[in-house]
Design an enzyme around this catalytic site. Sequence first.
Site, PDB file in Angstrom:
ATOM      1  N   TYR A  48       7.704   9.313  -0.620  1.00 47.56           N
ATOM      2  CA  TYR A  48       7.724   8.575  -1.894  1.00 47.56           C
ATOM      3  C   TYR A  48       8.962   8.922  -2.738  1.00 47.56           C
ATOM      4  O   TYR A  48       9.239   8.256  -3.724  1.00 47.56           O
ATOM      5  CB  TYR A  48       6.461   8.843  -2.732  1.00 47.56           C
ATOM      6  CG  TYR A  48       5.144   8.515  -2.062  1.00 47.56           C
ATOM      7  CD1 TYR A  48       5.103   7.774  -0.878  1.00 47.56           C
ATOM      8  CD2 TYR A  48       3.946   8.944  -2.604  1.00 47.56           C
ATOM      9  CE1 TYR A  48       3.898   7.491  -0.264  1.00 47.56           C
ATOM     10  CE2 TYR A  48       2.738   8.653  -1.995  1.00 47.56           C
ATOM     11  CZ  TYR A  48       2.722   7.935  -0.823  1.00 47.56           C
ATOM     12  OH  TYR A  48       1.515   7.664  -0.226  1.00 47.56           O
ATOM     13  N   HIS A 106       1.351  12.346   7.423  1.00 44.16           N
ATOM     14  CA  HIS A 106       1.280  11.046   6.732  1.00 44.16           C
ATOM     15  C   HIS A 106       0.828   9.908   7.664  1.00 44.16           C
ATOM     16  O   HIS A 106      -0.041   9.114   7.311  1.00 44.16           O
ATOM     17  CB  HIS A 106       2.657  10.735   6.134  1.00 44.16           C
ATOM     18  CG  HIS A 106       2.628   9.757   5.001  1.00 44.16           C
ATOM     19  ND1 HIS A 106       3.517   9.791   3.959  1.00 44.16           N
ATOM     20  CD2 HIS A 106       1.814   8.708   4.750  1.00 44.16           C
ATOM     21  CE1 HIS A 106       3.252   8.805   3.118  1.00 44.16           C
ATOM     22  NE2 HIS A 106       2.221   8.135   3.576  1.00 44.16           N
ATOM     23  N   SER A 136      -3.718  11.747   7.847  1.00 43.69           N
ATOM     24  CA  SER A 136      -3.795  10.441   7.188  1.00 43.69           C
ATOM     25  C   SER A 136      -3.553   9.367   8.240  1.00 43.69           C
ATOM     26  O   SER A 136      -2.732   9.562   9.144  1.00 43.69           O
ATOM     27  CB  SER A 136      -2.744  10.360   6.079  1.00 43.69           C
ATOM     28  OG  SER A 136      -2.778   9.092   5.459  1.00 43.69           O
ATOM     29  N   ASN A 137      -4.266   8.278   8.102  1.00 50.41           N
ATOM     30  CA  ASN A 137      -4.141   7.153   9.041  1.00 50.41           C
ATOM     31  C   ASN A 137      -4.514   7.558  10.467  1.00 50.41           C
ATOM     32  O   ASN A 137      -3.919   7.067  11.430  1.00 50.41           O
ATOM     33  CB  ASN A 137      -2.720   6.571   8.977  1.00 50.41           C
ATOM     34  CG  ASN A 137      -2.387   6.012   7.620  1.00 50.41           C
ATOM     35  OD1 ASN A 137      -3.038   5.090   7.152  1.00 50.41           O
ATOM     36  ND2 ASN A 137      -1.396   6.594   6.944  1.00 50.41           N
ATOM     37  N   SER A 185      -5.040   2.654  -1.442  1.00 50.09           N
ATOM     38  CA  SER A 185      -5.128   1.234  -1.835  1.00 50.09           C
ATOM     39  C   SER A 185      -6.564   0.873  -2.222  1.00 50.09           C
ATOM     40  O   SER A 185      -7.100  -0.157  -1.789  1.00 50.09           O
ATOM     41  CB  SER A 185      -4.625   0.314  -0.721  1.00 50.09           C
ATOM     42  OG  SER A 185      -3.338   0.696  -0.279  1.00 50.09           O
ATOM     43  N   PRO A 186      -7.226   1.704  -3.052  1.00 47.78           N
ATOM     44  CA  PRO A 186      -8.658   1.505  -3.314  1.00 47.78           C
ATOM     45  C   PRO A 186      -8.978   0.278  -4.165  1.00 47.78           C
ATOM     46  O   PRO A 186     -10.121  -0.148  -4.190  1.00 47.78           O
ATOM     47  CB  PRO A 186      -9.061   2.790  -4.054  1.00 47.78           C
ATOM     48  CG  PRO A 186      -7.811   3.229  -4.733  1.00 47.78           C
ATOM     49  CD  PRO A 186      -6.696   2.873  -3.790  1.00 47.78           C
ATOM     50  N   LYS A 227      -3.255   3.739  -7.851  1.00 47.50           N
ATOM     51  CA  LYS A 227      -1.938   3.887  -8.482  1.00 47.50           C
ATOM     52  C   LYS A 227      -1.824   2.877  -9.602  1.00 47.50           C
ATOM     53  O   LYS A 227      -2.244   1.717  -9.450  1.00 47.50           O
ATOM     54  CB  LYS A 227      -0.839   3.649  -7.445  1.00 47.50           C
ATOM     55  CG  LYS A 227       0.557   3.519  -8.030  1.00 47.50           C
ATOM     56  CD  LYS A 227       0.973   2.056  -8.140  1.00 47.50           C
ATOM     57  CE  LYS A 227       2.247   1.880  -8.950  1.00 47.50           C
ATOM     58  NZ  LYS A 227       2.624   0.449  -9.082  1.00 47.50           N
ATOM     59  N   ARG A 233      -4.246   1.257 -17.876  1.00 47.99           N
ATOM     60  CA  ARG A 233      -5.024   1.192 -16.624  1.00 47.99           C
ATOM     61  C   ARG A 233      -5.421   2.571 -16.127  1.00 47.99           C
ATOM     62  O   ARG A 233      -6.382   2.704 -15.363  1.00 47.99           O
ATOM     63  CB  ARG A 233      -4.235   0.432 -15.564  1.00 47.99           C
ATOM     64  CG  ARG A 233      -4.286  -1.054 -15.797  1.00 47.99           C
ATOM     65  CD  ARG A 233      -3.579  -1.788 -14.696  1.00 47.99           C
ATOM     66  NE  ARG A 233      -3.740  -3.225 -14.849  1.00 47.99           N
ATOM     67  CZ  ARG A 233      -2.992  -4.118 -14.218  1.00 47.99           C
ATOM     68  NH1 ARG A 233      -2.050  -3.719 -13.382  1.00 47.99           N
ATOM     69  NH2 ARG A 233      -3.191  -5.403 -14.391  1.00 47.99           N
ATOM     70  N   ASN A 237      -9.135   3.015 -14.894  1.00 56.04           N
ATOM     71  CA  ASN A 237      -9.457   3.473 -13.538  1.00 56.04           C
ATOM     72  C   ASN A 237     -10.232   4.793 -13.537  1.00 56.04           C
ATOM     73  O   ASN A 237     -10.844   5.150 -12.535  1.00 56.04           O
ATOM     74  CB  ASN A 237      -8.177   3.597 -12.709  1.00 56.04           C
ATOM     75  CG  ASN A 237      -7.548   2.237 -12.426  1.00 56.04           C
ATOM     76  OD1 ASN A 237      -8.183   1.204 -12.635  1.00 56.04           O
ATOM     77  ND2 ASN A 237      -6.311   2.231 -11.971  1.00 56.04           N
TER      78      ASN A 237
HETATM   79  P1  NAP Z   1      -3.794   0.476  -5.122  1.00 58.43           P
HETATM   80  O1  NAP Z   1      -3.928   1.745  -5.853  1.00 58.43           O
HETATM   81  O2  NAP Z   1      -5.002  -0.170  -4.541  1.00 58.43           O
HETATM   82  O3  NAP Z   1      -3.129  -0.643  -6.042  1.00 58.43           O
HETATM   83  C1  NAP Z   1      -2.039  -0.434  -6.864  1.00 58.43           C
HETATM   84  C2  NAP Z   1      -1.695  -1.777  -7.480  1.00 58.43           C
HETATM   85  O4  NAP Z   1      -2.822  -2.298  -8.175  1.00 58.43           O
HETATM   86  C3  NAP Z   1      -0.566  -1.692  -8.461  1.00 58.43           C
HETATM   87  O5  NAP Z   1       0.223  -2.830  -8.264  1.00 58.43           O
HETATM   88  C4  NAP Z   1      -1.241  -1.736  -9.818  1.00 58.43           C
HETATM   89  O6  NAP Z   1      -0.429  -2.452 -10.716  1.00 58.43           O
HETATM   90  C5  NAP Z   1      -2.531  -2.470  -9.543  1.00 58.43           C
HETATM   91  N1  NAP Z   1      -3.661  -1.907 -10.331  1.00 58.43           N
HETATM   92  C6  NAP Z   1      -4.003  -0.599 -10.467  1.00 58.43           C
HETATM   93  N2  NAP Z   1      -5.076  -0.479 -11.257  1.00 58.43           N
HETATM   94  C7  NAP Z   1      -5.429  -1.727 -11.618  1.00 58.43           C
HETATM   95  C8  NAP Z   1      -6.450  -2.249 -12.439  1.00 58.43           C
HETATM   96  N3  NAP Z   1      -7.332  -1.452 -13.052  1.00 58.43           N
HETATM   97  N4  NAP Z   1      -6.516  -3.599 -12.620  1.00 58.43           N
HETATM   98  C9  NAP Z   1      -5.617  -4.425 -12.009  1.00 58.43           C
HETATM   99  N5  NAP Z   1      -4.628  -3.981 -11.215  1.00 58.43           N
HETATM  100  C10 NAP Z   1      -4.532  -2.646 -11.019  1.00 58.43           C
HETATM  101  O7  NAP Z   1      -2.723   0.572  -3.933  1.00 58.43           O
HETATM  102  P2  NAP Z   1      -1.692   1.673  -3.383  1.00 58.43           P
HETATM  103  O8  NAP Z   1      -0.704   2.029  -4.413  1.00 58.43           O
HETATM  104  O9  NAP Z   1      -1.238   1.162  -2.076  1.00 58.43           O
HETATM  105  O10 NAP Z   1      -2.621   2.933  -3.056  1.00 58.43           O
HETATM  106  C11 NAP Z   1      -2.853   3.985  -3.968  1.00 58.43           C
HETATM  107  C12 NAP Z   1      -2.163   5.261  -3.543  1.00 58.43           C
HETATM  108  O11 NAP Z   1      -2.540   5.642  -2.230  1.00 58.43           O
HETATM  109  C13 NAP Z   1      -0.635   5.135  -3.432  1.00 58.43           C
HETATM  110  O12 NAP Z   1      -0.003   5.104  -4.683  1.00 58.43           O
HETATM  111  C14 NAP Z   1      -0.324   6.358  -2.603  1.00 58.43           C
HETATM  112  O13 NAP Z   1      -0.394   7.529  -3.403  1.00 58.43           O
HETATM  113  C15 NAP Z   1      -1.481   6.322  -1.596  1.00 58.43           C
HETATM  114  N6  NAP Z   1      -1.134   5.613  -0.338  1.00 58.43           N
HETATM  115  C16 NAP Z   1      -1.155   6.337   0.830  1.00 58.43           C
HETATM  116  C17 NAP Z   1      -0.841   5.733   2.026  1.00 58.43           C
HETATM  117  C18 NAP Z   1      -0.882   6.546   3.289  1.00 58.43           C
HETATM  118  O14 NAP Z   1      -0.362   6.094   4.311  1.00 58.43           O
HETATM  119  N7  NAP Z   1      -1.475   7.716   3.268  1.00 58.43           N
HETATM  120  C19 NAP Z   1      -0.512   4.355   2.088  1.00 58.43           C
HETATM  121  C20 NAP Z   1      -0.514   3.636   0.895  1.00 58.43           C
HETATM  122  C21 NAP Z   1      -0.844   4.273  -0.302  1.00 58.43           C
HETATM  123  P3  NAP Z   1       0.216  -1.727 -12.017  1.00 58.43           P
HETATM  124  O15 NAP Z   1       1.093  -0.619 -11.513  1.00 58.43           O
HETATM  125  O16 NAP Z   1       0.955  -2.846 -12.664  1.00 58.43           O
HETATM  126  O17 NAP Z   1      -0.958  -1.245 -12.825  1.00 58.43           O
END
Ligand code: NAP
Length: 265
Positions: A48, A106, A136-137, A185-186, A227, A233, A237
């Site tokens: 990251y 990762h 992870s994964n 990506s919850p 995230k 937010r 969250n």
């Molecule tokens: P996520 O948390 O499901 O979604 C983030 C997106 O949703 C952002 O665009 C955010 O926009 C929006 N969001 C967040 N809260 C919201 C809410 N309450 N209402 C509406 N929209 C909302 O997806 P992610 O970032 O992919 O996953 C979360 C974390 O998991 C990552 O940041 C990372 O740390 C980790 N991750 C790990 C892997 C892995 O391979 N281990 C892969 C992917 C992700 P705004 O920023 O505009 O609020």
Amino acid sequence: MTETVEAGGARIPLLGLGTWDLRGKSCARMVDEALRLGYRHIDTAAMYRNEEEVGEGLRASGVRRDDVFITTKVWSSDLRARDFERSAHDSLKNLKLDSVDLLLIHWPNASIPLKETIGALCKMKREGVARHIGVSNFDAALIAEAVKLSTEPLINNQIELHPFLDQSRTIAASRKASLSVTAYSPVARGKVMSNAVLARIAKTHGKSPAQVSLRYLVQQSIIVIPKTSRVERLKENAAIFDFRLTPAEMKEIAALASPHGRIVS
Ligand code: NAP
């Protein structure tokens, strides 16, 4: 907001802040704000390129280091033992920490023997670089292989998980191997906001579809790391521990899942 799940002697806060895509000042600010609001778990990764800012945010918040659970990860191109160790040590330097709470592989890399990577991962635990280690994964077959190869307890598998993706096999395999599960990506990167079922359930509870999705996961003792780049937010969250979904609602949300619901390839 400090509800936790236990695995292999670790106490992991069920809610963390995901930081993928947060960079520079905005990353430091979001980590700082999240900790001030009561978050006690931050998820980062070498890939990251924001570990320095995560460390800055942590120090700016004034929250004691030991009160925060910090996860980082080693990228899939660094899974040779020597690269792995260098990456883990670089993470500590970037974060300006003596150790991380959780160090994860990762993504698996089929071209590097898992035995070598797991050996390096275990070494990082023995040397105190990481208090706990995990993956992870990893799917069911890889989990079994990793557990067999590991001389130290693996405590976590971080996988893509939200209401639209059926990960029941991987969750079952993780739990069978005593690994806690973290959902990345919850909120399905915001896609949950436009789902009619989640919207209806959310309305009943006076919550948002994002909060219902996060609640659906934590109610199954699954760790969530949403995230956001917006302070408002962060609060939203985090407000997921003051209501409960009924068994019927849990079932209805579970029915939204498909094995093809992946967002991250
Ligand atoms: P996520 O948390 O499901 O979604 C983030 C997106 O949703 C952002 O665009 C955010 O926009 C929006 N969001 C967040 N809260 C919201 C809410 N309450 N209402 C509406 N929209 C909302 O997806 P992610 O970032 O992919 O996953 C979360 C974390 O998991 C990552 O940041 C990372 O740390 C980790 N991750 C790990 C892997 C892995 O391979 N281990 C892969 C992917 C992700 P705004 O920023 O505009 O609020």
